[in-house]
Design an enzyme around this catalytic site. Structure first.
Site, short mmCIF file in Angstrom:
data_model
loop_
_atom_site.label_atom_id
_atom_site.label_comp_id
_atom_site.label_asym_id
_atom_site.label_seq_id
_atom_site.Cartn_x
_atom_site.Cartn_y
_atom_site.Cartn_z
N CYS A 1 4.30 -7.84 40.59
CA CYS A 1 4.25 -8.90 41.61
C CYS A 1 4.58 -8.30 42.97
CB CYS A 1 5.17 -10.06 41.27
SG CYS A 1 6.91 -9.76 41.60
N CYS B 1 -29.55 6.31 73.46
CA CYS B 1 -28.33 6.97 73.96
C CYS B 1 -27.88 8.04 72.96
CB CYS B 1 -27.21 5.94 74.14
SG CYS B 1 -27.59 4.65 75.32
N CYS C 1 -27.86 1.65 73.09
CA CYS C 1 -29.11 1.65 72.32
C CYS C 1 -29.22 2.98 71.58
CB CYS C 1 -30.32 1.41 73.21
SG CYS C 1 -30.65 2.78 74.34
N ASP D 1 -30.96 -18.49 59.81
CA ASP D 1 -31.97 -18.00 60.74
C ASP D 1 -33.30 -18.01 59.99
OD1 ASP D 1 -33.12 -16.59 63.00
OD2 ASP D 1 -33.14 -14.85 61.69
N CYS E 1 7.85 -6.40 43.96
CA CYS E 1 7.98 -4.97 43.62
C CYS E 1 7.53 -4.12 44.81
CB CYS E 1 7.12 -4.63 42.40
SG CYS E 1 7.52 -5.55 40.92
#
Length: 871
Positions: A188, A119, A116, A567, A191
């Site tokens: 490309c 801390c 958290c 949500d 290479c």
């Protein structure tokens, strides 16, 4: 605190006893107490003991940190105000006591064990009191810690002290041997493979990674950068150390290539015209020969080193075709092959650079210097020299150089470079501003909260570059196919040259020419380039519009989703409760609202804040209250005058014994409409009701309609609300389905249910609370990434703005990218098949084979570039 300390008899100086706590485990300590030792004033403690902060104020600490006499410690020299130091700089060489005065060392650490934000504060407080430590900043979201100290010795006890506080710190060391280069000339992925194989053959190089999509090369080596640049130039490419990149060099190189192509073309035209005039054949062949040498020098040299490194790229194939043409006397064919190849390579490189510019333009958003407030004056400093907490001044019309918090001033900020939103956002004191955004008007004083490497725009650039380096499933498949296809066709070409003449089918010259044609057709350039350029273009477009797509894999998934789960709180709704209804019983509304303000003012609950804001907006003053009390899970109470008033839920008033008979139906009606009801009254009567609801975002309905237009068959809302409230909100938001009464783990089950029904599911949430569901869905989409590091780190796709407006564009862009990738692959394969079929009837010429290859690659690139223009 003193009464919790141990007596002097209980303390010894050894480490074991110091590890034991002499205080209660739940006791907190302030900054002053951390400076104290766990012993009485007549005792000393070593640096292992620093950080044990649970002792009386009468004790003292003597630090016996030793000093180093390491003459090689250049990381923290007096000449450098802000540097990073390595472990060698703080190695345990403590035999001498000579003090070296070092200034402002900085070290970064990775912190493990934080669960958290508190801390992070604990670690900061525990470290800032150590001797010679200037600042400590711990970021909980990124689990990183920045420590600035007066000298390298001050950093010695950091890891031990963090361990004592219950966490683990690991230094984040920069690998001085790992360097990043820009590589020009690649058209490309073959290479990139050639460069990797060549550099890995060099003894001083331990690791190489070349990314064709981004044009970046990371090399871990012991030698100098010039050695690497020289080796890369040998195989026909241009490498530039990222920090030394120069646009002038790039322009000069481009001009040289132009001149070579033009001069070669003129020589071929002269030779061609000469063949229809009286010019001698040797002169005509001389024109062709010079054109061959000029245009073919670079691919032949690259081919030599590719073969030496056991790589089979298009330079090898084209060089073989050109040399073969000279051997059989086809000088015009040979010259035309290398000339067309040079033109194709040049055009491909230029086109691909346009896609890479979509990211390099992001890097130019934040200004390199900032106005820093020094006393009453301001001075301009490079952003790299600015430290946390310094005050910078942003004038009207200027770009903001670093992330920070406004201390003085108000303005409208154009945040389009970060969020993609075209409408400026009003900012005032206390608001956060981001590097790269534009101050429209008003002078601002901003406290720097993030260093240049940690700003939001820097993280966006880093994440986008990382995304471009990750191969999508389609790209990985095409690369694997090409790695098998090219050797097979190459061997087939050799077999075509040797076997038919031996068996007596035609002349050797005829089959030699067909073999050369097959050699050219063996180059899968268009096919290999079909996917990465499209992906880079799409990711670049998305980043410019405020959407971070973490890689080609997620881009492909986004193009396939047919169900989106949202949500509710903060995604479909504003996430900010507002008062929707006020119902008063036997009291004036102004009096009722005044009581409500008095009761709720001291609460920090979002619903209480909504009520107080509502009352304040109506210019109603509060009453004088006393004896405020929070009733956990039920409400609040306060004494106003001689009466105790209450504000809370139904359960609170049922326990008080107050009758709700005449209001209970009304309360249930409000709750069924998704509203939270706050009842206000006394122990004897109900004075009234306030209902609070979370409003649907103004853009939700239109956004969901646009999402459905992009082929999404199912839109779903996930919420913890009761069924009645969920049904009402789902109808208002125009969501197809909803799942109600969900706990966080239930959201995971809802996602899995959709997946079991056969849907490819995307989950849209805030990136933190919805993390399990985001991880379970095929695609996790977080919104509001500009305000949270966690969202940027955890989700597959991040909508930087705090709304859904960019979601339809993201789906549309992804679907278009998938369509273009399919077009590119199909077109590339068809061209190859046609070219192969034309070889055996003798209708394909060598120069036409080259044109089909380079032309197809160019068309594929131009088709992919359309993604940059998608709006």
């Amino acid at each position: 605190m003193a009464d919790k300390c141990c007596s002097s008899n209980s303390h010894n100086d050894n480490d074991k006893q110091i590890e034991e706590s002499c205080c209660e485990s739940n006791q907190n300590v302030n900054d002053e107490q951390i400076d104290k030792s766990c012993c009485e004033s007549n005792q000393n403690v070593n640096d292992e003991q620093i950080g044990k902060s649970c002792c009386s104020s009468t004790s003292s600490t003597t630090s016996t940190l030793k000093t180093t006499n390491n003459s090689n410690n250049s990381s923290c020299s007096e000449e450098s105000r802000q540097t990073s130091i390595s472990l060698e700089d703080i190695s345990a060489n403590h035999s001498n006591s000579n003090q070296i005065e070092l200034v402002h060392c900085q070290m970064s650490y990775r912190i493990f064990g934080m669960d958290c934000a508190a801390c992070a504060k604990t670690i900061e407080k525990g470290l800032v009191t150590l001797p010679d430590i200037r600042t400590v900043q711990v970021n909980f979201s990124t689990a990183k810690m920045q420590v600035r100290a007066d000298n390298s010795e001050a950093l010695l006890p950091i890891e031990r002290t963090v361990k004592k506080l219950g966490f683990k710190a690991e230094p984040i060391l920069q690998n001085n041997h790992l360097k990043t280069y820009d590589v020009g000339g690649m058209d490309c992925s073959s290479c990139a493979k050639s460069i990797e194989k060549h550099l890995m053959s060099i003894p001083t190089v331990s690791n190489v990674n070349v990314n064709f999509s981004t044009g970046k090369m990371k090399v871990e080596h012991d030698g100098t950068s010039d050695e690497i640049i020289s080796e890369v130039s040998k195989i026909g490419f241009k490498a530039t150390l990222v920090e030394n990149k120069s646009s002038n060099t790039k322009q000069k190189q481009s001009k040289t290539e132009n001149n070579v192509i033009i001069f070669s073309g003129v020589l071929i035209v002269l030779g061609f015209i000469g063949s229809y005039t009286a010019l001698p054949e040797w002169l005509i062949n001389l024109f062709y020969g010079i054109a061959l040498i000029i245009s073919g020098y670079k691919p032949v040299r690259s081919a030599f080193y590719a073969v030496k490194s056991r790589a089979l790229d298009m330079n090898v194939l084209m060089s073989g075709a050109a040399i073969g043409a000279m051997v059989i006397g086809e000088w015009l064919e040979g010259a035309t092959v290398v000339w067309l190849f040079a033109i194709g390579t040049y055009l491909q490189t230029k086109s691909i650079e346009r896609t890479r510019d979509s990211i390099s333009n992001l890097m130019d958003l934040a200004p390199p210097k900032a106005w820093v407030k020094v006393g009453t004056a301001i001075e301009k400093k490079p952003v790299e020299e600015i430290i946390l907490g310094q005050i910078i001044v942003i004038k009207p019309g200027e770009k903001i150089p670093l992330d920070g918090e406004i201390l003085m001033g108000e303005s409208s900020i154009n945040q389009a470079p970060i969020t993609g939103e075209s409408i400026p956002v009003d900012k005032q004191i206390g608001d956060i501003v981001y590097a790269g955004t534009i101050n429209e008007h008003g002078t601002l004083e901003v406290k720097v909260t993030k260093l240049v490497a940690d700003t939001t725009i820097a993280k966006i650039i880093h994440l986008v570059e990382e995304a471009q380096e990750k191969k999508a499933p389609t790209e990985a498949f095409v690369d694997k196919f090409a790695s098998i296809y090219t050797p097979i066709v190459f061997i087939s070409a050799l077999a075509l040259i040797i076997i038919p003449p031996i068996l007596g089918f035609g002349t050797a010259g005829e089959w030699f020419y067909k073999g050369l044609e097959l050699l050219v057709v063996a180059c899968p350039c268009a096919l290999v380039i079909s996917t990465p350029v499209a992906i880079v273009s799409a990711i670049g477009n998305a980043a410019k519009n405020g959407v971070l797509i973490k890689g080609g894999t997620f881009l492909e998934i986004a193009g396939k989703i047919d169900a989106v789960a949202f949500d509710k709180t903060g995604t479909l709704t504003e996430g900010k409760p507002t008062v929707s209804d006020v119902q008063v019983e036997e009291i004036a509304e102004v009096e009722f609202l005044s009581l409500a303000l008095t009761l709720e003012e001291y609460s920090t609950h979002p619903i209480a804040k909504a009520i107080t804001n509502y009352v304040v907006d109506h210019n109603i003053e509060k009453k004088i209250g006393t004896d405020f009390k929070n009733i956990v899970g039920k409400g609040v109470q306060a004494k106003i005058g001689d009466t105790i008033y209450y504000a809370g839920n139904v359960k609170l008033f049922e326990e008080l014994g107050v009758s709700l008979n005449k209001l209970i139906q009304r309360i249930h009606e409000m709750q069924d409409h998704g509203k939270t009801v706050v009842i206000i009254g006394t122990e004897k009567e109900i004075l009234g009701l306030v209902s609070v609801s979370d409003m649907i975002r103004s853009s939700t309905v239109s956004t969901l309609n646009l999402v459905m237009q992009q082929g999404v068959n199912q839109t779903v809302m996930l919420t913890g609300d009761n069924d009645g409230a969920a049904k009402m909100i789902a109808a208002e938001a125009n969501v197809g389905r909803y799942f109600a009464n969900l706990l966080p783990e239930d959201k995971v089950n809802a996602i899995q249910r959709l997946q079991n029904e056969g849907y490819t599911v995307a989950m849209v949430g805030d990136g933190i609370n919805d993390a399990p569901a985001l991880a379970t869905a095929h695609l996790g989409i977080a919104m509001g990434g500009a305000g949270t590091d966690t969202a940027m780190e955890t989700a597959d796709i991040v909508l930087m703005a705090d709304n859904l407006d960019k979601l339809p564009h993201t789906i549309k862009l992804s679907k278009k990218a998938l369509m273009i990738i399919k077009q590119n692959i199909i077109f590339s394969i068809i061209i190859k098949v046609i070219a192969l079929m034309l070889i055996f009837p003798g209708w394909l010429t060598l120069w036409l084979a080259v044109l089909s290859d380079t032309g197809a690659a160019l068309i594929v690139i131009l088709n992919s570039l359309r993604l940059l223009k998608t709006k």
